[in-house]
Scaffold this motif. Structure first.
Motif, PDB file in Angstrom:
ATOM      1  N   THR A 139       0.835  -1.207   0.000  1.00  0.00           N
ATOM      2  CA  THR A 139       0.000   0.000   0.000  1.00  0.00           C
ATOM      3  C   THR A 139       0.864   1.248   0.000  1.00  0.00           C
ATOM      4  N   ALA A 140       1.894   1.269   0.821  1.00  0.00           N
ATOM      5  CA  ALA A 140       2.787   2.430   0.875  1.00  0.00           C
ATOM      6  C   ALA A 140       3.480   2.659  -0.464  1.00  0.00           C
ATOM      7  N   ARG A 141       3.946   1.581  -1.100  1.00  0.00           N
ATOM      8  CA  ARG A 141       4.599   1.735  -2.410  1.00  0.00           C
ATOM      9  C   ARG A 141       3.632   2.296  -3.439  1.00  0.00           C
ATOM     10  N   LEU A 142       2.394   1.802  -3.449  1.00  0.00           N
ATOM     11  CA  LEU A 142       1.407   2.298  -4.406  1.00  0.00           C
ATOM     12  C   LEU A 142       1.040   3.754  -4.133  1.00  0.00           C
ATOM     13  N   MET A 143       1.034   4.149  -2.863  1.00  0.00           N
ATOM     14  CA  MET A 143       0.707   5.535  -2.517  1.00  0.00           C
ATOM     15  C   MET A 143       1.735   6.516  -3.059  1.00  0.00           C
ATOM     16  N   GLY A 164       3.561   5.844  -5.746  1.00  0.00           N
ATOM     17  CA  GLY A 164       3.702   5.624  -7.178  1.00  0.00           C
ATOM     18  C   GLY A 164       4.692   4.560  -7.585  1.00  0.00           C
ATOM     19  N   VAL A 165       5.024   3.641  -6.703  1.00  0.00           N
ATOM     20  CA  VAL A 165       5.929   2.548  -7.050  1.00  0.00           C
ATOM     21  C   VAL A 165       5.073   1.330  -7.380  1.00  0.00           C
ATOM     22  N   PRO A 166       5.026   0.933  -8.640  1.00  0.00           N
ATOM     23  CA  PRO A 166       4.178  -0.193  -9.024  1.00  0.00           C
ATOM     24  C   PRO A 166       4.721  -1.522  -8.498  1.00  0.00           C
ATOM     25  N   ASP A 167       3.848  -2.519  -8.423  1.00  0.00           N
ATOM     26  CA  ASP A 167       4.179  -3.816  -7.860  1.00  0.00           C
ATOM     27  C   ASP A 167       4.461  -4.820  -8.976  1.00  0.00           C
ATOM     28  N   TYR A 168       5.720  -5.168  -9.158  1.00  0.00           N
ATOM     29  CA  TYR A 168       6.121  -6.080 -10.227  1.00  0.00           C
ATOM     30  C   TYR A 168       5.509  -7.457 -10.067  1.00  0.00           C
ATOM     31  N   GLU A 169       5.453  -7.975  -8.840  1.00  0.00           N
ATOM     32  CA  GLU A 169       4.929  -9.322  -8.628  1.00  0.00           C
ATOM     33  C   GLU A 169       3.471  -9.428  -9.058  1.00  0.00           C
ATOM     34  N   VAL A 170       2.673  -8.395  -8.764  1.00  0.00           N
ATOM     35  CA  VAL A 170       1.271  -8.395  -9.177  1.00  0.00           C
ATOM     36  C   VAL A 170       1.182  -8.362 -10.703  1.00  0.00           C
ATOM     37  N   TYR A 171       1.987  -7.520 -11.327  1.00  0.00           N
ATOM     38  CA  TYR A 171       2.016  -7.452 -12.788  1.00  0.00           C
ATOM     39  C   TYR A 171       2.370  -8.812 -13.398  1.00  0.00           C
ATOM     40  N   ALA A 172       3.452  -9.425 -12.907  1.00  0.00           N
ATOM     41  CA  ALA A 172       3.914 -10.691 -13.470  1.00  0.00           C
ATOM     42  C   ALA A 172       2.873 -11.794 -13.281  1.00  0.00           C
ATOM     43  N   ALA A 173       2.255 -11.861 -12.111  1.00  0.00           N
ATOM     44  CA  ALA A 173       1.222 -12.871 -11.865  1.00  0.00           C
ATOM     45  C   ALA A 173       0.036 -12.667 -12.797  1.00  0.00           C
ATOM     46  N   HIS A 174      -0.363 -11.424 -13.002  1.00  0.00           N
ATOM     47  CA  HIS A 174      -1.468 -11.127 -13.913  1.00  0.00           C
ATOM     48  C   HIS A 174      -1.140 -11.550 -15.341  1.00  0.00           C
ATOM     49  N   ARG A 175       0.063 -11.194 -15.801  1.00  0.00           N
ATOM     50  CA  ARG A 175       0.452 -11.547 -17.181  1.00  0.00           C
ATOM     51  C   ARG A 175       0.443 -13.057 -17.385  1.00  0.00           C
ATOM     52  N   ARG A 176       0.978 -13.789 -16.404  1.00  0.00           N
ATOM     53  CA  ARG A 176       1.033 -15.247 -16.542  1.00  0.00           C
ATOM     54  C   ARG A 176      -0.357 -15.869 -16.522  1.00  0.00           C
ATOM     55  N   ALA A 177      -1.258 -15.326 -15.703  1.00  0.00           N
ATOM     56  CA  ALA A 177      -2.602 -15.892 -15.581  1.00  0.00           C
ATOM     57  C   ALA A 177      -3.513 -15.475 -16.728  1.00  0.00           C
ATOM     58  N   ALA A 178      -3.484 -14.199 -17.088  1.00  0.00           N
ATOM     59  CA  ALA A 178      -4.428 -13.676 -18.072  1.00  0.00           C
ATOM     60  C   ALA A 178      -3.918 -13.721 -19.504  1.00  0.00           C
ATOM     61  N   HIS A 179      -2.604 -13.796 -19.678  1.00  0.00           N
ATOM     62  CA  HIS A 179      -2.020 -13.765 -21.013  1.00  0.00           C
ATOM     63  C   HIS A 179      -0.957 -14.851 -21.163  1.00  0.00           C
ATOM     64  N   PRO A 180      -1.343 -16.111 -20.974  1.00  0.00           N
ATOM     65  CA  PRO A 180      -0.337 -17.184 -21.060  1.00  0.00           C
ATOM     66  C   PRO A 180       0.291 -17.236 -22.449  1.00  0.00           C
ATOM     67  N   GLY A 181       1.569 -17.513 -22.478  1.00  0.00           N
ATOM     68  CA  GLY A 181       2.274 -17.598 -23.753  1.00  0.00           C
ATOM     69  C   GLY A 181       2.810 -16.269 -24.249  1.00  0.00           C
ATOM     70  N   GLU A 182       2.360 -15.164 -23.661  1.00  0.00           N
ATOM     71  CA  GLU A 182       2.871 -13.861 -24.050  1.00  0.00           C
ATOM     72  C   GLU A 182       4.048 -13.506 -23.147  1.00  0.00           C
ATOM     73  N   PRO A 183       4.949 -12.660 -23.626  1.00  0.00           N
ATOM     74  CA  PRO A 183       6.129 -12.323 -22.819  1.00  0.00           C
ATOM     75  C   PRO A 183       5.772 -11.501 -21.577  1.00  0.00           C
TER      76      PRO A 183
END
Length: 66
Positions: free
Chosen positions: A14-18, A20-39
């Motif tokens: 929460t502090a990082r998002l406040m 403006g530091v984005p969360d890489y782990e959330v991004y990576a998990a989303h990409r793997r789950a929602a866009h399999p096979g994409e980089p």
């Protein structure tokens, strides 16, 4: 003990998002789950792209702070 660790992680996220530091782990998990096979960007690519999106300096050449 685990709940204390989870609470600490959530507060840190929460502090990082406040500030403006984005969360890489959330991004990576989303990409793997929602866009399999994409980089998935590396951590460095992710932060560079987010910084350029936020402060400019990308293809549009606009430099801004907000």
């Amino acid at each position: 003990m685990s709940s204390l660790r989870d609470a600490w992680r959530q507060m840190a996220r929460t502090a990082r998002l406040m500030v403006g530091v984005p969360d890489y782990e959330v991004y990576a998990a989303h990409r793997r789950a929602a866009h399999p096979g994409e980089p998935v960007m590396t951590r460095a690519e992710f932060h560079r792209e987010r910084t350029e999106r936020r402060f400019g300096g990308g293809a549009d050449g606009i430099s801004r702070c907000c």
